[in-house]
Design an enzyme around this catalytic site. Structure first.
Site, PDB file in Angstrom:
ATOM      1  N   GLN A  12       0.779  -1.038   0.161  1.00  0.00           N
ATOM      2  CA  GLN A  12      -0.101  -0.080   0.038  1.00  0.00           C
ATOM      3  C   GLN A  12       0.995   1.231   0.192  1.00  0.00           C
ATOM      4  O   GLN A  12       1.359   1.688   1.016  1.00  0.00           O
ATOM      5  CB  GLN A  12      -0.757   0.170   1.206  1.00  0.00           C
ATOM      6  CG  GLN A  12      -1.967   1.336   1.013  1.00  0.00           C
ATOM      7  CD  GLN A  12      -2.979   0.949   2.185  1.00  0.00           C
ATOM      8  OE1 GLN A  12      -3.101   0.196   2.973  1.00  0.00           O
ATOM      9  NE2 GLN A  12      -3.731   2.061   2.198  1.00  0.00           N
ATOM     10  N   PHE A  13       1.109   1.884  -1.087  1.00  0.00           N
ATOM     11  CA  PHE A  13       1.860   2.910  -1.226  1.00  0.00           C
ATOM     12  C   PHE A  13       1.352   4.319  -0.568  1.00  0.00           C
ATOM     13  O   PHE A  13       2.313   4.907  -0.202  1.00  0.00           O
ATOM     14  CB  PHE A  13       2.346   3.092  -2.939  1.00  0.00           C
ATOM     15  CG  PHE A  13       1.242   3.811  -3.520  1.00  0.00           C
ATOM     16  CD1 PHE A  13       1.066   5.196  -3.686  1.00  0.00           C
ATOM     17  CD2 PHE A  13       0.207   3.110  -4.137  1.00  0.00           C
ATOM     18  CE1 PHE A  13       0.065   5.776  -4.692  1.00  0.00           C
ATOM     19  CE2 PHE A  13      -0.817   3.624  -4.945  1.00  0.00           C
ATOM     20  CZ  PHE A  13      -0.939   4.999  -5.072  1.00  0.00           C
ATOM     21  N   THR A  14       0.080   4.308  -0.537  1.00  0.00           N
ATOM     22  CA  THR A  14      -0.641   5.430   0.289  1.00  0.00           C
ATOM     23  C   THR A  14      -0.282   5.666   1.666  1.00  0.00           C
ATOM     24  O   THR A  14      -0.401   6.596   2.249  1.00  0.00           O
ATOM     25  CB  THR A  14      -2.047   5.347  -0.136  1.00  0.00           C
ATOM     26  OG1 THR A  14      -2.553   4.060   0.660  1.00  0.00           O
ATOM     27  CG2 THR A  14      -2.595   5.332  -1.658  1.00  0.00           C
TER      28      THR A  14
END
Length: 150
Positions: free
Chosen positions: A78-80
Site C-alpha cells: 500500500q503505497f498510500t
C-alpha cells in the site's frame, strides 16, 4: 518502510471479483515501501511484526505473538501509507518507492515474514485494485515505521 498491522478475526483480499487471499485469526499487514528502505528494514520489520505480543493469552492479556498462536497473515502492498498531506488537499506520494524498487523489496519482505512465521502467508497483488475486507479484533491496530525504530 511503514506498516499498519491489524489484529483480525478474519480478512480477505478480492481482485476483480475473485478472492485471492483469505484468513481467519491473525494479522492483516498493510505495507508501504519508500525509496530509502533497505534489506535491514525488511529484516527488522518482519521479525518485529511476527513477535508483537498483541494476542490474548489464557488470562485475556495481550501477551502472545502471531507465532505463539500459530496465526495466519495477509500482507498487502500500500503505497498510500507514504502520503504527504502537508500542502494542499491532494496527497503527494513522492516518498513511495516506484515499482522497480518496491516490488523486489515487497517480495523479499514476504519471504522473510514467512521465514520468521515458519509457514506461508497470503498476499494481495502488487499494484492491483484490491478490495480488502476485515473484521478487526479488539480493535487492535498498530503502526510501525522503520525510520523510528530506535
Amino acid at each position: 518502510m511503514r506498516a499498519v498491522i491489524q489484529r483480525v478475526s478474519k480478512a480477505s483480499v478480492t481482485i476483480a471479483g475473485k478472492t485471492v487471499a483469505k484468513i481467519d485469526e491473525g494479522l492483516l499487514v498493510l505495507l508501504g515501501i519508500e525509496h530509502a528502505d533497505t534489506e535491514e528494514d525488511i529484516a527488522w520489520l518482519s521479525k518485529k511484526i511476527n513477535n508483537l505480543r498483541i494476542f490474548n493469552d489464557e488470562n485475556g492479556v495481550m501477551n502472545q505473538s502471531l507465532i505463539d498462536i500459530n496465526g495466519q497473515a495477509i500482507v498487502v502492498s500500500q503505497f498510500t501509507l507514504h502520503a504527504n498531506t502537508k500542502k494542499g488537499n491532494r496527497p503527494s506520494y513522492i516518498k513511495a518507492a516506484k515499482p522497480d524498487v518496491a516490488i523486489p523489496l515487497y517480495t523479499t519482505f514476504v519471504k522473510q515474514f514467512e521465514a520468521h512465521l515458519g509457514k506461508p502467508i497470503q498476499t494481495g497483488e502488487f499494484g492491483a485494485d484490491m478490495k480488502v475486507a476485515l473484521l478487526n479484533d479488539g480493535p487492535v491496530t498498530i503502526i510501525i515505521d522503520t525510520k523510528n525504530k530506535e
